[in-house]
Write a protein that holds these residues in place. Structure first.
Motif, PDB file in Angstrom:
ATOM      1  N   ASP A   1      39.943  99.977  -3.597  1.00 56.73           N
ATOM      2  CA  ASP A   1      39.934 101.275  -4.059  1.00 56.73           C
ATOM      3  C   ASP A   1      41.027 102.050  -4.744  1.00 56.73           C
ATOM      4  O   ASP A   1      42.304 101.642  -4.339  1.00 56.73           O
ATOM      5  CB  ASP A   1      39.614 102.042  -2.764  1.00 56.73           C
ATOM      6  CG  ASP A   1      38.251 101.815  -2.088  1.00 56.73           C
ATOM      7  OD1 ASP A   1      37.237 101.896  -2.885  1.00 56.73           O
ATOM      8  OD2 ASP A   1      38.091 101.198  -1.134  1.00 56.73           O
ATOM      9  N   VAL A   2      40.744 102.865  -5.482  1.00 55.86           N
ATOM     10  CA  VAL A   2      41.812 103.969  -6.006  1.00 55.86           C
ATOM     11  C   VAL A   2      41.191 105.129  -5.597  1.00 55.86           C
ATOM     12  O   VAL A   2      40.336 105.644  -5.989  1.00 55.86           O
ATOM     13  CB  VAL A   2      41.763 103.982  -7.467  1.00 55.86           C
ATOM     14  CG1 VAL A   2      43.022 104.989  -7.969  1.00 55.86           C
ATOM     15  CG2 VAL A   2      42.273 102.596  -8.080  1.00 55.86           C
ATOM     16  N   THR A   3      42.178 105.917  -4.775  1.00 51.27           N
ATOM     17  CA  THR A   3      41.904 107.349  -4.340  1.00 51.27           C
ATOM     18  C   THR A   3      42.740 108.204  -5.039  1.00 51.27           C
ATOM     19  O   THR A   3      44.020 108.110  -5.073  1.00 51.27           O
ATOM     20  CB  THR A   3      42.367 107.412  -2.828  1.00 51.27           C
ATOM     21  OG1 THR A   3      41.303 106.627  -1.983  1.00 51.27           O
ATOM     22  CG2 THR A   3      41.964 108.763  -2.433  1.00 51.27           C
ATOM     23  N   VAL A   4      41.887 108.978  -5.868  1.00 49.30           N
ATOM     24  CA  VAL A   4      42.877 109.881  -6.763  1.00 49.30           C
ATOM     25  C   VAL A   4      42.665 111.369  -6.088  1.00 49.30           C
ATOM     26  O   VAL A   4      41.720 111.841  -5.491  1.00 49.30           O
ATOM     27  CB  VAL A   4      41.935 110.062  -8.352  1.00 49.30           C
ATOM     28  CG1 VAL A   4      42.613 110.938  -8.930  1.00 49.30           C
ATOM     29  CG2 VAL A   4      41.860 108.789  -8.759  1.00 49.30           C
ATOM     30  N   GLY A   5      43.873 111.983  -6.275  1.00 49.16           N
ATOM     31  CA  GLY A   5      43.974 113.277  -5.603  1.00 49.16           C
ATOM     32  C   GLY A   5      44.787 114.262  -6.518  1.00 49.16           C
ATOM     33  O   GLY A   5      45.675 113.966  -7.092  1.00 49.16           O
TER      34      GLY A   5
ATOM     35  N   ARG B   1      34.434  98.070   3.103  1.00 48.82           N
ATOM     36  CA  ARG B   1      34.250  99.528   2.985  1.00 48.82           C
ATOM     37  C   ARG B   1      33.530 100.287   4.016  1.00 48.82           C
ATOM     38  O   ARG B   1      33.797 101.360   4.142  1.00 48.82           O
ATOM     39  CB  ARG B   1      33.915 100.005   1.549  1.00 48.82           C
ATOM     40  CG  ARG B   1      34.873  99.379   0.347  1.00 48.82           C
ATOM     41  CD  ARG B   1      34.297  99.980  -1.114  1.00 48.82           C
ATOM     42  NE  ARG B   1      35.066  99.261  -2.064  1.00 48.82           N
ATOM     43  CZ  ARG B   1      34.821  98.658  -2.876  1.00 48.82           C
ATOM     44  NH1 ARG B   1      33.240  98.219  -2.837  1.00 48.82           N
ATOM     45  NH2 ARG B   1      35.594  98.159  -3.916  1.00 48.82           N
ATOM     46  N   ASP B   2      32.517  99.477   4.568  1.00 46.29           N
ATOM     47  CA  ASP B   2      31.726  99.999   5.732  1.00 46.29           C
ATOM     48  C   ASP B   2      32.248 100.037   7.072  1.00 46.29           C
ATOM     49  O   ASP B   2      31.825 100.565   7.791  1.00 46.29           O
ATOM     50  CB  ASP B   2      30.035  99.535   5.466  1.00 46.29           C
ATOM     51  CG  ASP B   2      30.486  97.713   5.900  1.00 46.29           C
ATOM     52  OD1 ASP B   2      31.447  97.464   5.929  1.00 46.29           O
ATOM     53  OD2 ASP B   2      29.451  97.407   5.873  1.00 46.29           O
TER      54      ASP B   2
ATOM     55  N   PRO C   1      32.597 104.086 -10.657  1.00 40.65           N
ATOM     56  CA  PRO C   1      33.284 102.935  -9.947  1.00 40.65           C
ATOM     57  C   PRO C   1      33.887 101.856 -11.224  1.00 40.65           C
ATOM     58  O   PRO C   1      33.150 101.676 -12.084  1.00 40.65           O
ATOM     59  CB  PRO C   1      32.168 102.340  -9.155  1.00 40.65           C
ATOM     60  CG  PRO C   1      31.036 102.909  -9.673  1.00 40.65           C
ATOM     61  CD  PRO C   1      31.276 104.188 -10.506  1.00 40.65           C
ATOM     62  N   VAL C   2      34.729 100.833 -10.903  1.00 44.09           N
ATOM     63  CA  VAL C   2      35.130  99.750 -11.642  1.00 44.09           C
ATOM     64  C   VAL C   2      34.547  98.372 -11.058  1.00 44.09           C
ATOM     65  O   VAL C   2      34.853  98.130 -10.190  1.00 44.09           O
ATOM     66  CB  VAL C   2      36.502  99.680 -11.621  1.00 44.09           C
ATOM     67  CG1 VAL C   2      36.979  98.588 -12.459  1.00 44.09           C
ATOM     68  CG2 VAL C   2      37.176 100.988 -12.247  1.00 44.09           C
TER      69      VAL C   2
ATOM     70  N   ASP D   1      37.167 108.855  -4.203  1.00 48.70           N
ATOM     71  CA  ASP D   1      37.463 107.460  -4.271  1.00 48.70           C
ATOM     72  C   ASP D   1      36.770 106.816  -5.467  1.00 48.70           C
ATOM     73  O   ASP D   1      35.730 107.230  -5.888  1.00 48.70           O
ATOM     74  CB  ASP D   1      36.861 107.061  -2.963  1.00 48.70           C
ATOM     75  CG  ASP D   1      37.627 107.215  -1.695  1.00 48.70           C
ATOM     76  OD1 ASP D   1      38.709 107.552  -1.786  1.00 48.70           O
ATOM     77  OD2 ASP D   1      36.925 107.300  -0.584  1.00 48.70           O
ATOM     78  N   VAL D   2      37.426 105.889  -5.991  1.00 42.30           N
ATOM     79  CA  VAL D   2      36.997 105.082  -7.009  1.00 42.30           C
ATOM     80  C   VAL D   2      36.921 103.562  -6.423  1.00 42.30           C
ATOM     81  O   VAL D   2      37.947 102.948  -6.680  1.00 42.30           O
ATOM     82  CB  VAL D   2      37.737 105.080  -8.172  1.00 42.30           C
ATOM     83  CG1 VAL D   2      37.535 104.150  -9.300  1.00 42.30           C
ATOM     84  CG2 VAL D   2      37.995 106.477  -8.914  1.00 42.30           C
ATOM     85  N   PRO D   3      35.577 102.817  -6.242  1.00 39.43           N
ATOM     86  CA  PRO D   3      35.640 101.753  -5.878  1.00 39.43           C
ATOM     87  C   PRO D   3      35.757 100.861  -6.812  1.00 39.43           C
ATOM     88  O   PRO D   3      35.325 100.760  -7.812  1.00 39.43           O
ATOM     89  CB  PRO D   3      34.143 101.724  -5.348  1.00 39.43           C
ATOM     90  CG  PRO D   3      33.609 102.911  -5.189  1.00 39.43           C
ATOM     91  CD  PRO D   3      34.436 103.868  -6.192  1.00 39.43           C
TER      92      PRO D   3
END
Length: 393
Positions: free
Chosen positions: A142-146, A238-239, A47-48, A195-197
């Motif tokens: 968030d960054v979602t990497v795929g 996020r929750d 995470p960042v 996911d990258v929070p």
């Protein structure tokens, strides 16, 4: 250049899990233990935390071809929540905008196409990672990497058309120092997502505004209370909990004739109201409207509106988290419907002299009541005398 895979057209997207949903849409196939099944697996991503608004960062994406055969083309995608932005993209990458849909805030997606051989059992990464901007209103993003092998993960015809980047093209390069994922460990045959929070060093100030009401007993009066996000950050939980929530207590002596659609009754004269979604923008404002019927006058009647719900570590100013709802009843304290004065209490009417009755507000009623009593006594005496004369005859 960019191919569209029908299997990747989505019916819906969820913030923070866009890439994951796209891959689920493809269907999952159990991995084969001997590694003969196709598949790609992303490396772990940290995470960042503490990203400063106005700064930028990179996500060191890398992946392994865990199948037994080489791949001829792969697509690496990045989906950003609304507090993040893109810098210049390479020419073999493309970006598109995903608009707000109900509970899902608007997002940005970047997809890079790598038309080159990807050998099995080898870790690859872009020779130059993409750079992302932390916008002024970033907070919980968030960054979602795929990674995908079946086609360009285009979300559908209702979204913007991909726009190619203008920077120099980039390629995938082998990462000999990295540990490859185990053969056959892919959970899906054609892709993976993570996911990258991203948490920014930012704040958001939720504020409430109360009201002052005025009316007579029997009146129905409107009540409007407000909740505002004074920013500078937007808030996305996020929750999936409701982003903003307040507890409203009505002033004593009133009943709710009509409540707001975003509110539910939480007890006698108490309501919980919410934004309805897990996110609010940096300029969010919402008014909750009620209709209150004034049943009786209560001296100093005051309700309140107060922030409630999950903790708000991003909101450091608590002075504006609660406000009053003041009710001023016209016509004088103690008045009841129709302007009729209340009946004196037994203790007051039985008191010696006129002091007890005077305190009830009876005014000139006391001398009038005395005259009436004297008239009744005089009439009764005359009737008794007449009966005695008749008996003598």
């Amino acid at each position: 250049m960019f191919q569209t895979s029908p299997g990747l057209r989505l019916l819906g997207r969820t913030a923070g899990t866009i890439g994951a949903l796209a891959l689920v849409a493809l269907g999952a196939t159990p991995a084969v233990a001997d590694g003969s099944a196709p598949g790609v697996v992303l490396g772990k991503l940290a995470p960042v935390d503490g990203a400063e608004p106005g700064s930028s960062f990179q996500v060191p994406a890398q992946f392994t071809n865990t199948g037994a055969q080489a791949l001829g083309k792969v697509w690496l995608s990045y989906t950003l929540t609304r507090g993040l932005g893109l810098t210049e993209l390479p020419s073999n990458c493309s970006s598109l905008k995903i608009p707000t849909m109900d509970e899902i805030p608007n997002q940005t997606e970047a997809v890079c196409e790598f038309d080159q051989t990807v050998k099995p059992g080898v870790v690859y990464a872009p020779e130059k990672q993409l750079t992302f901007d932390v916008l002024d209103y970033a907070l919980y993003d968030d960054v979602t990497v795929g990674i995908d092998t079946s086609g360009f993960p285009y979300p559908g015809d209702n979204f913007s058309h991909p726009e190619p980047g203008s920077g120099p093209a980039i390629r995938l390069v082998e990462q000999p120092a990295a540990t490859p994922a185990a053969p056959g460990s892919a959970k899906r045959p054609s892709g993976d997502a993570a996911d990258v929070p991203v948490t920014a060093a930012n704040t958001a100030d939720f504020q409430v505004t109360g009201a002052r009401l005025k009316g007579a007993v029997g009146d129905t009066v409107p009540l409007k209370v407000k909740i505002t996000n004074a920013g500078p950050a937007w808030v996305y939980r996020r929750d999936r909990a409701t982003a903003a929530r307040v507890l409203i207590k009505m002033p004593a002596g009133t009943t709710v004739a009509k409540s707001d659609n975003y509110c539910t009754k939480a007890g006698s004269g108490t309501y919980t109201c919410s934004s309805g979604y897990a996110w609010v923008s940096e300029t969010y404002k919402q008014t909750f409207t009620f209709e209150l019927k004034i049943g009786k006058a209560v001296s100093g009647a005051e309700g309140s509106v107060e922030l409630t719900g999950p903790s708000r570590p991003f909101d450091t100013d608590t002075k504006n988290d609660k406000a009053g709802i003041r009710l001023d009843v016209t016509g004088g304290a103690g008045s009841s419907g129709g302007g009729v004065s209340p009946t004196p209490s037994a203790s007051a009417s039985g008191a010696s002299g006129g002091d007890g009755l005077a305190n009830t507000g009876s005014g000139t009623a006391l001398p009038l009541a005395g005259a009436a009593a004297a008239a009744v006594a005089l009439g009764a005496g005359a009737l008794l005398a007449a009966r005695r004369r008749a008996n003598r005859r």
